[in-house]
Design an enzyme around this catalytic site. Structure first.
Site, mmCIF file in Angstrom:
data_model
loop_
_atom_site.group_PDB
_atom_site.id
_atom_site.type_symbol
_atom_site.label_atom_id
_atom_site.label_comp_id
_atom_site.label_asym_id
_atom_site.label_seq_id
_atom_site.Cartn_x
_atom_site.Cartn_y
_atom_site.Cartn_z
ATOM 1 N N GLY A 39 4.930 -18.857 2.769
ATOM 2 C CA GLY A 39 5.558 -17.654 2.203
ATOM 3 C C GLY A 39 4.927 -16.349 2.657
ATOM 4 N N GLY A 176 -1.414 7.587 -0.567
ATOM 5 C CA GLY A 176 -0.201 7.267 0.195
ATOM 6 C C GLY A 176 0.998 7.115 -0.725
ATOM 7 N N VAL A 179 6.077 3.117 -0.031
ATOM 8 C CA VAL A 179 6.707 2.126 -0.907
ATOM 9 C C VAL A 179 5.683 1.432 -1.808
ATOM 10 C CG1 VAL A 179 8.324 0.213 -0.922
ATOM 11 C CG2 VAL A 179 8.259 1.735 1.017
ATOM 12 N N VAL A 233 -6.821 12.654 2.530
ATOM 13 C CA VAL A 233 -7.961 12.036 1.849
ATOM 14 C C VAL A 233 -9.117 11.943 2.846
ATOM 15 C CG1 VAL A 233 -8.787 9.883 0.831
ATOM 16 C CG2 VAL A 233 -6.593 10.838 0.132
ATOM 17 N N ALA A 317 10.598 -7.749 5.043
ATOM 18 C CA ALA A 317 10.786 -9.201 5.084
ATOM 19 C C ALA A 317 12.162 -9.558 5.644
ATOM 20 C CB ALA A 317 10.621 -9.777 3.678
ATOM 21 N N HIS A 441 36.070 -3.116 -13.224
ATOM 22 C CA HIS A 441 35.653 -2.143 -14.239
ATOM 23 C C HIS A 441 35.265 -2.887 -15.504
ATOM 24 C CE1 HIS A 441 35.502 1.517 -16.591
ATOM 25 N NE2 HIS A 441 36.221 0.894 -17.515
HETATM 26 P P1 NAI Z 1 4.248 3.402 4.046
HETATM 27 O O1 NAI Z 1 4.266 3.591 5.486
HETATM 28 O O2 NAI Z 1 5.506 3.137 3.300
HETATM 29 O O3 NAI Z 1 3.575 4.678 3.341
HETATM 30 C C1 NAI Z 1 2.288 5.123 3.651
HETATM 31 C C2 NAI Z 1 2.132 6.538 3.161
HETATM 32 O O4 NAI Z 1 0.767 6.925 3.287
HETATM 33 C C3 NAI Z 1 2.932 7.544 3.974
HETATM 34 O O5 NAI Z 1 3.670 8.348 3.083
HETATM 35 C C4 NAI Z 1 1.865 8.330 4.730
HETATM 36 O O6 NAI Z 1 2.253 9.642 4.999
HETATM 37 C C5 NAI Z 1 0.696 8.256 3.757
HETATM 38 N N1 NAI Z 1 -0.626 8.503 4.339
HETATM 39 C C6 NAI Z 1 -1.088 8.073 5.531
HETATM 40 N N2 NAI Z 1 -2.357 8.504 5.724
HETATM 41 C C7 NAI Z 1 -2.726 9.218 4.625
HETATM 42 C C8 NAI Z 1 -3.901 9.921 4.218
HETATM 43 N N3 NAI Z 1 -4.980 9.990 4.979
HETATM 44 N N4 NAI Z 1 -3.918 10.539 3.019
HETATM 45 C C9 NAI Z 1 -2.833 10.500 2.229
HETATM 46 N N5 NAI Z 1 -1.679 9.856 2.562
HETATM 47 C C10 NAI Z 1 -1.616 9.207 3.735
HETATM 48 O O7 NAI Z 1 3.186 2.222 3.791
HETATM 49 P P2 NAI Z 1 2.881 1.307 2.540
HETATM 50 O O8 NAI Z 1 3.430 1.872 1.278
HETATM 51 O O9 NAI Z 1 1.423 1.009 2.621
HETATM 52 O O10 NAI Z 1 3.708 -0.004 2.875
HETATM 53 C C11 NAI Z 1 3.404 -0.768 4.040
HETATM 54 C C12 NAI Z 1 4.626 -1.482 4.537
HETATM 55 O O11 NAI Z 1 5.066 -2.454 3.622
HETATM 56 C C13 NAI Z 1 5.769 -0.528 4.788
HETATM 57 O O12 NAI Z 1 6.293 -0.762 6.052
HETATM 58 C C14 NAI Z 1 6.755 -0.862 3.715
HETATM 59 O O13 NAI Z 1 8.091 -0.678 4.155
HETATM 60 C C15 NAI Z 1 6.452 -2.317 3.405
HETATM 61 N N6 NAI Z 1 6.772 -2.581 2.018
HETATM 62 C C16 NAI Z 1 8.078 -2.646 1.648
HETATM 63 C C17 NAI Z 1 8.426 -2.823 0.335
HETATM 64 C C18 NAI Z 1 9.864 -2.834 -0.033
HETATM 65 O O14 NAI Z 1 10.705 -2.983 0.844
HETATM 66 N N7 NAI Z 1 10.219 -2.653 -1.297
HETATM 67 C C19 NAI Z 1 7.412 -2.960 -0.714
HETATM 68 C C20 NAI Z 1 6.082 -2.824 -0.223
HETATM 69 C C21 NAI Z 1 5.793 -2.653 1.101
#
Ligand code: NAI
Length: 462
Positions: A39, A176, A179, A233, A317, A441
């Protein structure tokens, strides 16, 4: 030495789906996975456990905020954190065991251990060497931290640690506003934590339609999350009783600190290819650490394919699953195809957020003239009866041809509603096609139809 038509390395959504489809197409298939359970990240420490926590805490939020208004009186339930963790673990176990069952049913051989490709057609797992005409790399991704910040999965955590904290922290700082940060930030906010999200850019959820991002931020703010935008950060310091996060505001260069009990680093993920032996094989890589593949997902080495988070594209995924099926079809001599223009993305906050296709910003940049059909859930009877009439559906259609170019939604269950837009776009539908389709509806899906009507002569209930 065992010999196969296909060896899939990695048992996540990309890998296990690929292996099952290969077997269904008559190929002798093995799937190698290093974890004890199948998984991958998604089922073990990602999509599935996070959804269990999101669902449980959403129920809590409903009880605290909406039950009384519906005539349900009495004390809101209290949180038994170990029991919620056990619920989450049970959900994960059911799902990972389900894949064992599917492997047996489809006669996919499961090999446990960490794989290394010794040469094209040869894969080593410990002392055993396995042979296959085709090797599919589906090894996924791992959290990417920031320079100078070491994730210990205790007080400085990635999503993995954040899913299994020993207790609900009083103060959670999320680095960050993507998502992961927003989903897990929501979970802990609903459980009572003070949540501060620090984001480098001047907006949350980069890449998402800006109107949607702004609405989501407003909604999350109302729920009690704090945002610091435009802040880089600088470091995280572990002190005796707390953790200190230092950030610099990009506009003023002013340095600030914020105290936390737990810091969640959610600044993206990077492809996981360590230990596979790709360099020695001469597999070509891209500058961002991904494996270079052609349109059929073949790497630069014949017989080696790659799918999912290790190749370019959204790290989702369902994108990996589609690529897994396409590679299986290509190996079986069929024409595997993925429509990258129609890959939905969903954020499972409350309300949910869902998108497919192009954003307004992308259409403007491409110089494509478009029209907007928008409908608020305030005009949807079903949403009102659920006390969930917050949000809207927005359809972007070509101004001349009416073809649907993008659909963006925030509101109740939009993670499900978006599929209607995906099917329509896959069939090349015009907004009028959706508008002329009878919708039951009262359902939430009527909001999608109303947005489509708004692309033409106008919505009825607006
Ligand atoms: P992300 O790429 O969605 O977001 C990372 C965020 O961190 C961005 O907004 C970026 O600008 C910010 N960031 C980068 N460096 C930074 C800094 N030094 N200080 C402050 N902010 C900073 O990545 P995330 O949330 O870690 O997710 C990783 C992957 O997992 C993504 O590709 C996401 O699509 C996937 N994912 C998808 C989900 C869903 O489809 N529901 C759920 C969880 C993850």
């Amino acid at each position: 030495m065992a010999s196969y038509d296909v060896i899939v390395i990695g048992g996540g959504p990309g890998g296990y789906v690929c292996a099952i489809r290969c077997a269904q197409l008559g190929l002798r298939t093995a799937c190698i996975e290093g974890r004890k359970t199948l998984g991958g990240t998604c089922l073990n420490v990602g999509c599935i456990p996070s959804k269990a926590l999101l669902h449980a805490t959403h129920q809590l939020h409903e009880a605290e905020h909406n039950f009384a208004a519906m005539g349900l009186k009495g004390k809101a339930p209290s949180v038994d954190w170990p029991a919620m963790q056990a619920f989450k673990a049970g959900v994960v176990e059911q799902n990972t065991k389900g894949i064992d069952f599917l492997f047996k049913k489809n006669k996919v051989e499961r090999i446990e251990g960490w794989a290394r490709i010794e040469a094209p057609g040869k894969v080593r797992v410990g002392d055993d060497l396995h042979e296959a005409a085709n090797i599919v790399i589906a090894t996924g991704s791992v959290p990417a931290s920031l320079p100078g910040i070491t994730i210990d999965e205790e007080t400085i955590v990635s999503s993995t640690g954040a899913l299994s904290l020993p207790k609900v922290p009083r103060r959670l700082v999320v680095v960050g506003a993507g998502v992961i940060g927003l989903e897990l930030g929501s979970v802990y906010r609903r459980l009572g934590a003070e949540v501060t999200v620090i984001e480098y850019l001047d907006r949350i959820t980069p890449g998402m339609d800006l109107e949607l991002s702004k609405t989501l931020q407003r909604t999350l703010k109302k729920q009690g999350l704090s945002f610091v935008l435009g802040a880089a950060v600088q470091g995280v310091e572990k002190l005796k009783t707390k953790t200190k996060v230092t950030y610099k505001l990009r506009k003023t260069d002013a340095e600030h600190t914020v105290d936390a009990d737990v810091v969640l680093v959610a600044t993206g993920r990077r492809p996981y290819v360590e230990g596979l032996g790709l360099e020695a094989l001469g597999v070509e890589m891209l500058p961002r650490g991904q494996i270079r593949v052609d349109a059929n997902r073949q790497t630069s080495v014949p017989g080696i394919w790659a799918i999912g988070d290790v190749v370019p594209g959204p790290m989702l995924a369902h994108k990996a699953e589609d690529e897994g099926m396409a590679v299986a079809e290509s190996i079986a001599g069929q024409k595997g195809h993925v429509n990258y223009d129609v890959i939905p993305s969903v954020i499972y906050t409350s309300p949910e957020v869902a998108s497919v296709g192009r954003t307004e910003e992308e259409l403007k940049e491409a110089g494509i003239s478009y029209k907007v059909g928008k409908f608020s859930f305030m005009g949807n009877g079903r949403a009102k009866s659920m006390l969930a009439a917050e949000g809207f559906v927005k359809i972007l259609a070509n101004a001349e041809t009416d073809r649907i170019l993008g659909v963006h939604m925030i509101g109740p269950s939009v993670g499900e509603l978006i599929q209607e837009a995906c099917v329509a776009m896959e069939f090349g539908a015009a907004a009028e096609d959706l508008a002329r389709t009878c919708h039951a509806h009262p359902t939430l899906s009527e909001a999608v139809r109303e947005a489509a009507l708004a692309c033409g002569d106008g919505a009825i209930h607006a």
